[in-house]
Design an enzyme around this catalytic site. Structure first.
Site, short mmCIF file in Angstrom:
data_model
loop_
_atom_site.label_atom_id
_atom_site.label_comp_id
_atom_site.label_asym_id
_atom_site.label_seq_id
_atom_site.Cartn_x
_atom_site.Cartn_y
_atom_site.Cartn_z
N ALA A 3 -1.00 -2.77 3.85
CA ALA A 3 -1.92 -3.36 4.83
C ALA A 3 -1.14 -3.91 6.01
CB ALA A 3 -2.74 -4.47 4.19
N ASP A 4 -1.64 -3.61 7.21
CA ASP A 4 -1.11 -4.28 8.39
C ASP A 4 -1.76 -5.64 8.55
OD1 ASP A 4 0.61 -2.43 10.45
OD2 ASP A 4 -0.58 -1.27 9.05
#
Length: 891
Positions: free
Chosen positions: A346-347
């Protein structure tokens, strides 16, 4: 001595020689610790891929005093990494190699054909490394930035001679590095942590050279801890994720599961081990992984270039597929390969669990749900953004078109060999075709089964929502619980139970089609109001952080300006102004903007939770209440919305505008004063200040001066007042005289007014008071901005002299005269504000505008509120004022 070799193993993993001290010693006495799982004689071991176990070899001499492990990760999946021996023996791929004073970064653009490390010894080299994507992955980017400056400091780059200069040097380097990837939340968090760490260094009582060294040492240790903590975090994520999947599928050595991953989330994106790929590694080492599939991850091919390289490097059974093959894979092989999960990184994960990640993640979540496959997000808590409530608040970056229409790589010779010395770039599409190339997409939380952090796996509750309070309790309490949300603890306003109407606010009885920006406008307003950012409360930093993250996501270059500590605020509670320039460019912060838009983020006490009237659907007459809903977070969101709309339509040039949101306005204006004296204040043609003016353009506001009037007397028994002199009586007579006096007036601003705010004095009701004092304020209507305060102070002193010059004194330490603002703009009603603002706290010869939604009559009261129509009218008003300001040229 020759190495042993088995026909079933391409290379041995153990050698009986002690000649290489870099290998970890293995004592034969440890054999029994593995419960007989190791098969065959003990004179040598190798990895049997077909048997999925370690086996022995009789071809080597039985020298068992010392044995050494080599490349365990090539096939080590029988024993848990939690075993101390095997943990110390791991030799995984490293994207970052660091020792104090030296930093090596693996050039990921050369993978998978070349394994080359670049030495990074300056912030400039780190900036280029990050911007060119030679290093990638949110954790790795933050680590490289932090350590690069640590190397600089260790090698003597800082020539500061005082602690203040050292802090300024570090701040400037970190602010520069932040622009290398302004959308990376891990980089933003790391920089905030490092700035905090250097300010916490123990320098009291030290001479300047020693204090400087203490600050630099604090930085280096904090940067090194970021590296160490990330590795601990990744290992923990791997363990928690593997344990959760094992439980879901009752996985065992005899019942293994297969998984699919997307993009690259392994050692190449972190300090080591990885997040999503870290879970796969742990499944593999625990003997629970049947097979790993990875997508190529177009258009930048992180999956085929990087993830497949890591999987092959570590001997993990794996297969590469194109992004479009996932559905076929699930449909044809889910059962026979026991495909149990899609695991992604996940960013950014926002408060409700919506997750931004590499483009293509969303479609995998949809496919996984359809085929009954678990969808798992692996992310450290540093990637969880509690300030952004839903994925709607995430701005998606778009990358250059050539990533889709062209591709480059090493040249393949006619015989099939790869020539790593030659690269070629080829076109794979008609170069005239239009291209849409978003870098990320947002997966709705409803499609996510678990979010695995270093603190554990978080799953949705019975209400179908994620709650991160167990894995980040302090942050959750500060951001979420302290500002109740509409979905949980926020109350709904019953329109029939309003305390009183908004007498000075527009009623907006007519409806109109909602503007395109309504949802985004209201979402940002709600997020800001939910944080109780009372001056000095400790919650000013969270609201600044939230706003900076939001502006970064909108494509602004943002900067947090750390303010000096206040005497009345705990010094550990950091306070920031938020500065922002349109555009994500390295030069944005060095521009000379013509127009500044500004307002303030702090509010007065007490905190009142956010609430919205129970209207369905929302309309212009919908009422929103809460502390700061008017003063002045309404102005903040309206200004941002107006500017982004003008930028999107090409009506203004990014270079011409800047945003500034300060704290401290409700007390002494220290936030604006700090900006005014900083290098970021480059001078402006015009400044648009946001305050509640009922969406009327203010022609100015009264000045103000505050202070104390003190009286001294002589104590005595109240039965014999003639023996003393009552300071209280003298003070009362003086206050009445001042209140009745003419303190000045003007045609534009009216009459100067006097307010007695607080009284103190005396010791008991039966004692003639020896001392008494009153805290007062004067709203100045006469004179000029620079001289009006002095006129009033002199007039008050004259009055006190006439009452009792010996007993009375005054102290007025702060103030200014009436402030004039530009109000000759077509289409606006005008108003004179009778309250103070930050306008006089910003130095410079600029045109001043004062405008904003809501009324000051409710701004500091229990019923602070405004209507949706007020906010939307303000957006359009700010657009007009911006265009008017830009139409004027400095003389």
């Amino acid at each position: 001595m020759s190495r042993c070799r088995s026909p079933r193993s391409p290379r041995p993993i153990l050698s009986p020689t002690a000649a290489n001290p870099s290998r970890t010693p293995f004592c034969p006495s440890r054999w029994k610790d593995f419960g007989g799982a190791l098969k065959g004689p003990r004179d040598c071991l190798w990895w049997d891929r077909t048997g999925d176990i370690f086996r022995g070899c009789n071809s080597c001499s039985p020298i068992w005093d010392r044995l050494y492990l080599q490349d365990l990760t090539r096939g080590f999946n029988r024993f848990s990494l939690s075993d101390p021996f095997f943990s110390s023996a791991m030799a995984t791929l490293e994207a970052i190699k660091y020792s104090r004073g030296k930093l090596l970064v693996l050039d990921q653009l050369r993978l998978p054909h070349e394994h080359h490390y670049d030495e990074v010894s300056t912030s400039e080299e780190a900036f280029d490394c990050i911007r060119s994507m030679r290093v990638r992955g949110a954790p790795a980017i933050a680590i490289v930035a932090a350590l690069a400056h640590a190397v600089e400091l260790q090698n003597g780059s800082c020539t500061a001679t005082t602690p203040e200069e050292a802090l300024a040097h570090i701040d400037s380097r970190l602010d520069y590095l932040r622009e290398s990837r302004p959308t990376a939340v891990d980089l933003f968090n790391a920089i905030t942590l490092l700035k905090t760490a250097v300010r916490a260094a123990e320098i009291k009582g030290l001479a300047h050279p020693e204090a400087k060294d203490a600050i630099l040492t604090a930085y280096i240790k904090a940067a090194e801890e970021i590296l160490a903590k990330d590795l601990r975090t990744n290992t923990s994520i791997g363990a928690h994720g593997a344990a959760w999947l094992k439980q879901q599928y009752n996985a065992s050595l005899d019942h293994k599961i297969s998984v699919l991953t997307h993009c690259n989330t392994g050692s190449l994106a972190t300090s080591g081990h990885g997040t999503a790929l870290g879970i796969i590694r742990t499944l593999h080492t625990d003997g629970l992984l049947k097979h790993a599939y990875c997508t190529e991850t177009r258009p930048y091919n992180q999956g085929s270039r990087l993830t497949s390289f890591e999987l092959v490097y570590e001997g993990i059974p794996s297969t590469l597929i194109t992004d479009s093959m996932a559905c076929a894979l699930f449909g044809l092989h889910r059962e026979n390969m026991n495909i149990g999960a899609v695991i992604v990184g996940a960013d950014r994960v926002v408060r409700n669990g919506d997750t931004a990640n590499k483009i293509g993640t969303y479609q995998l979540a949809v496919l996984a749900r359809h085929h009954g496959i678990k969808f798992v997000v692996a992310a450290p808590t540093t990637s969880i953004d509690l300030e952004t409530e839903t994925g709607a608040g995430i701005k998606i970056e778009e990358r250059k078109r050539e990533e889709l229409t062209q591709i480059s790589g090493a040249v393949v010779n006619a015989d099939g060999s790869v020539d790593t010395t030659k690269t070629a770039r080829v076109a794979i599409a008609d170069q005239r075709i239009g291209v849409w190339n978003p870098a990320f997409d947002v997966t709705p939380h409803a499609l996510i089964d678990a979010i695995v952090t270093e603190k554990g796996a978080v799953v949705k509750g019975a209400d179908g929502k994620f709650n991160f309070s167990q894995v980040m309790p302090e942050r959750w309490a500060a951001v979420v619980e302290s500002g109740a949300t509409l979905s949980s603890t926020a109350h709904l306003i019953d329109p029939q139970q309003q305390q009183r109407p908004l007498t000075s606010s527009r009623q907006h009885t007519h409806d109109y089609p909602p503007p395109s920006y309504r949802d985004a406008l209201l979402a940002l307003h709600k997020s800001l109001v939910e944080i109780p950012s009372t001056t000095g409360s400790g919650s000013e930093a969270p609201v600044a952080s939230l706003l900076a993250s939001h502006l970064t996501a909108l494509g602004f270059t943002t900067e947090l300006q750390l303010l000096p500590p206040r005497a009345d605020v705990d010094p550990s509670l950091l306070r920031y102004n938020v500065l922002a320039w349109p555009g994500n460019t390295t030069s944005a912060a060095s521009r000379r903007p013509r127009v500044l838009l500004s307002s303030h983020l702090d509010v007065v006490p007490p905190y009142i939770p956010y609430a919205i009237s129970n209207d369905a659907p929302v309309s212009p007459s919908t009422l929103i209440s809460g502390r700061g809903s008017v003063d002045a977070k309404a102005s903040v969101v309206a200004q941002i919305t107006a500017l982004t709309a003008l930028l999107a339509g090409g009506a203004v040039r990014p270079d011409d505008l800047m945003l500034l949101y300060v704290v401290g306005e409700e007390t002494d204006g220290d936030g604006m004063k700090a900006f005014s004296s900083s290098p970021r204040h480059v001078g402006f043609d015009a400044v648009i200040f946001g305050e509640p003016t009922e969406n009327k353009l203010a022609c100015g506001h009264k000045g103000i001066t505050t202070g104390w009037i003190r009286a001294k007397g002589k104590a005595a028994h109240s039965g014999y007042p003639e023996e003393g002199k009552s300071a209280t009586e003298v003070l009362v007579r003086a206050l009445v005289a001042v209140a009745d006096a003419d303190l000045g007036r003007s045609e534009r601003f009216g009459e100067t007014t006097f307010n007695i705010g607080r009284l103190e004095g005396g010791v008991a009701m039966n004692v003639v008071a020896k001392e008494a004092a009153a805290e007062v304020s004067v709203r100045v209507a006469a004179g000029e901005q620079k001289t009006g305060r002095d006129f009033v102070v002199k007039r008050v002193e004259e009055i006190l002299e006439g009452v009792d010059g010996e007993a009375l004194t005054s102290e007025f330490a702060y103030g200014y005269g009436p402030v004039e603002c530009e109000c000759d703009v077509e289409g606006f009603e005008t108003i004179i504000a009778k309250y103070g603002t930050d306008v006089p706290n910003l130095r410079g010869d600029h045109v001043k505008y004062l405008y904003g939604p809501g009324t000051i009559l409710v701004a500091h009261g229990d019923d602070e509120a405004l209507r949706v129509g007020d906010l939307e009218e303000a957006v359009e008003g700010y657009k007009k004022i911006i265009m008017h300001a830009l139409s004027k040229r400095r003389d």
